[in-house]
Design an enzyme around this catalytic site. Structure first.
Site, PDB file in Angstrom:
ATOM      1  N   LYS A 161       0.855  -1.187   0.000  1.00 12.71           N
ATOM      2  CA  LYS A 161       0.000   0.000   0.000  1.00 12.71           C
ATOM      3  C   LYS A 161       0.894   1.241   0.000  1.00 12.71           C
ATOM      4  O   LYS A 161       1.444   1.638   1.024  1.00 12.71           O
ATOM      5  CB  LYS A 161      -0.923   0.053   1.225  1.00 12.71           C
ATOM      6  CG  LYS A 161      -2.010   1.108   1.014  1.00 12.71           C
ATOM      7  CD  LYS A 161      -2.560   1.702   2.278  1.00 12.71           C
ATOM      8  CE  LYS A 161      -1.820   2.883   2.807  1.00 12.71           C
ATOM      9  NZ  LYS A 161      -1.813   4.092   1.956  1.00 12.71           N
ATOM     10  N   GLU A 181       9.295   1.164  10.837  1.00 17.98           N
ATOM     11  CA  GLU A 181      10.376   2.114  10.526  1.00 17.98           C
ATOM     12  C   GLU A 181       9.747   3.498  10.641  1.00 17.98           C
ATOM     13  O   GLU A 181       8.927   3.861   9.791  1.00 17.98           O
ATOM     14  CB  GLU A 181      10.891   1.911   9.091  1.00 17.98           C
ATOM     15  CG  GLU A 181      11.175   0.480   8.682  1.00 17.98           C
ATOM     16  CD  GLU A 181      12.406  -0.103   9.319  1.00 17.98           C
ATOM     17  OE1 GLU A 181      13.258   0.667   9.780  1.00 17.98           O
ATOM     18  OE2 GLU A 181      12.499  -1.329   9.386  1.00 17.98           O
ATOM     19  N   CYS A 199      13.615  10.935   6.682  1.00 10.30           N
ATOM     20  CA  CYS A 199      13.404  10.537   8.083  1.00 10.30           C
ATOM     21  C   CYS A 199      14.663  10.666   8.935  1.00 10.30           C
ATOM     22  O   CYS A 199      14.611  11.059  10.089  1.00 10.30           O
ATOM     23  CB  CYS A 199      12.895   9.109   8.139  1.00 10.30           C
ATOM     24  SG  CYS A 199      13.925   7.967   7.215  1.00 10.30           S
ATOM     25  N   GLU A 228       9.557  16.461  14.976  1.00 11.88           N
ATOM     26  CA  GLU A 228       9.925  16.264  13.574  1.00 11.88           C
ATOM     27  C   GLU A 228       9.097  17.209  12.698  1.00 11.88           C
ATOM     28  O   GLU A 228       7.866  17.176  12.737  1.00 11.88           O
ATOM     29  CB  GLU A 228       9.650  14.810  13.164  1.00 11.88           C
ATOM     30  CG  GLU A 228      10.106  14.496  11.755  1.00 11.88           C
ATOM     31  CD  GLU A 228       9.761  13.063  11.328  1.00 11.88           C
ATOM     32  OE1 GLU A 228       8.663  12.580  11.646  1.00 11.88           O
ATOM     33  OE2 GLU A 228      10.606  12.440  10.658  1.00 11.88           O
TER      34      GLU A 228
END
Ligand code: NAD
Length: 488
Positions: free
Chosen positions: A186, A261, A295, A391
């Site tokens: 997906k 992750e 990331c 973040e």
């Protein structure tokens, strides 16, 4: 400006772009579509058919049937088919790179030079690895003949984010397929195109129907199916920490193994003996690469007090010379961020950070003209600022100063994230000490964003659970252990 290839024009002209189940391109019978946007000019790039939860179930069932024969192939037979798939991905490097650039906004030179080739190499790395390692180990036990065997799980579901759709997809599915699993993928709804294009290459490569299935759809509803369907034997998620927690909890409730992750807030610790030119170059690049939507990138720059003025001067010069242009220009070094939503997130963080006392050293604003271009931004201030702690996922770094080594390490480890950090110094013993003391999956020395096959990459704490990517550990994630024993 690079011209779209004829293959890409034809692919994008499909109305809608279909998705891929059981070796065939299909569209959603409900007529639901995803409007895929070009972030460089906000035009509609394509309409893509949006897979529904029912489509996800069809994909899972096809993958389960395909698993029965895919697992019977030898590692060499599977490797031959996967390598053919890799060859075709390589043949269509330009198409995949263009899709990635148009869909995500990443600069074409990076898409051609990194996203596609490094993804393709994952396929070759794992087909090679599965033919070298032993999947059966004889156990030397006193009273029995015994061995330990590693077998594929079955259907593995993957959920991917929008920042590196192709690379992350190939990093993920390469070890799973090579180990004998079948996959349901997906992609993020914002950026489905390069992943959907892979279906065509899988068919052409002779990957058996049902081994690879691609269902671009919504997050929560697809997540519900993928985390609960009994035929999904393992789930691999790459994305934000918030969604990872939700999906991890759903998998936990169903006792479905999951690897995560997740997000990060990487730090770069710069000592006064570092090569400041190299640090300025490397760290400016860390926030302009993919417009900072990476990331593991360095977004907290923790600088020894006396080196701060000189370092700032150097890094401002590098950022000022960065070529920010439409990403299909071969001269472009930085493109737009992916969407209006992401742009708003970045703006909101900066506005809140400034309210909390951050000083803006450069950038801080959307650039004029169409598209979601945002100027590379440096903020400076104290550790209690939201822009130090959370973040942001854009071309933004937050600078603080440190007094001594212990203070630097304390700052790095003050957050719950644990993905990737770097230390910049010429003092090798100090580099080793700091690298070990920073709590994360990856510590880099005099560089940031370092990847290679065989170099484990993963996260700890709020940044992930599981064997990461790119290593033997990753391959083992996609196998289950079985012991076989017969008393003598
Ligand atoms: P996101 O978590 O919003 O979405 C990721 C994927 O999850 C998308 O496909 C989305 O549709 C899906 N999703 C959303 N809600 C869901 C739910 N309830 N159940 C199941 N799936 C759901 O992340 P994003 O904004 O697409 O990507 C950015 C994030 O990804 C950042 O936090 C970044 O750090 C992280 N990331 C991590 C890595 C890594 O290797 N650790 C790599 C790339 C990106």
């Amino acid at each position: 400006m690079v011209a779209q290839t004829d293959k890409i024009k034809a692919f994008l002209a499909q109305d809608p772009v279909p998705f891929y189940i059981d070796g065939k391109y299909v569209v959603n019978s409900d007529g639901n579509e995803i409007k895929v946007e070009d972030p460089a000019d906000q035009s509609v790039l394509a309409m893509a058919s949006k897979a529904s939860p029912d489509d996800a179930v069809k994909a899972i069932e096809a993958a389960d049937i395909a698993f029965q024969s895919w697992k019977q192939l030898s590692t060499a037979e599977r490797a031959e088919k996967i390598n053919k798939f890799a060859d075709l991905c390589e043949r269509d490097t330009e198409e995949l790179a263009q899709l990635e650039t148009l869909d995500v906004g990443k600069v074409i030179e990076n898409a051609r030079g990194f996203d596609v080739p490094f993804g393709v190499e994952a396929l070759r790395y794992y087909t090679d690895l599965v033919q070298k390692i032993e999947f059966e180990t004889v156990l030397e036990l006193a009273d029995m003949d015994a061995k330990s065997v590693r077998l594929p799980h079955g259907v593995v579901a993957f959920v991917f984010p929008w920042n590196f759709p192709l690379t992350l997809c190939l990093w993920g599915i390469a070890p799973a397929l090579a180990a004998g699993n079948t996959v349901v993928i997906k992609p993020a709804a914002q950026t489905p195109l390069s992943t959907v294009y892979l279906g065509k290459l899988a068919s052409e490569a002779g990957i058996p129907d049902g081994v690879i299935n691609i269902v671009p759809g919504g997050g929560p509803d697809m997540g519900e199916v993928l985390s609960s369907h009994p035929k999904v034997k393992y789930l691999s998620f790459t994305g934000s920490t918030a969604v990872g927690k939700t999906l991890g909890a759903a998998c936990g409730a169903n006792l479905k193994p999951v690897k995560l992750e997740l997000g990060g807030k990487g730090a770069a610790v710069i000592f006064d003996d570092a090569d400041l030119d190299a640090a300025a170059e490397g760290l400016a690049g860390a926030i302009t690469l993919n417009s900072g939507q990476v990331c593991c990138t360095a977004t907290r720059w923790i600088i020894q007090e006396n080196a701060m003025p000189s370092f700032i001067e150097k890094v401002l010069a590098v950022l000022a010379s960065t070529v920010i242009e439409p990403p299909m220009n071969e001269t472009s070094q930085m493109g737009p961020v992916v969407s209006q939503t992401q742009l708003n997130t970045i703006k909101n963080y900066i506005s809140e950070g400034v309210k909390q006392g951050a000083e803006v050293l450069c950038g801080g604003k959307q650039l004029d003209g169409p598209g979601y271009f945002f100027g590379p931004t440096l903020l400076k201030g104290s550790e209690d600022n939201i822009c130090f702690k959370e973040e942001i996922f854009g071309p933004v770094a937050y600078l603080t100063s440190f007094t001594d080594e212990a203070d630097a390490i304390r700052q790095v480890n003050s957050l719950d994230y644990g993905l990737a950090n770097s230390v910049w110094t010429k003092d090798e013993p100090r580099a080793e000490r700091v690298a070990k003391a920073m709590v994360s999956g990856n510590s880099w020395v005099n560089a940031h964003n370092v990847f290679a096959y065989g170099l484990p990459y993963g996260g700890v704490n709020a940044s992930g659970v599981g064997g990461g990517v790119n290593s033997l550990d990753t391959l083992l994630d996609y196998t289950r252990s079985l012991s076989i024993a017969e008393p003598k």
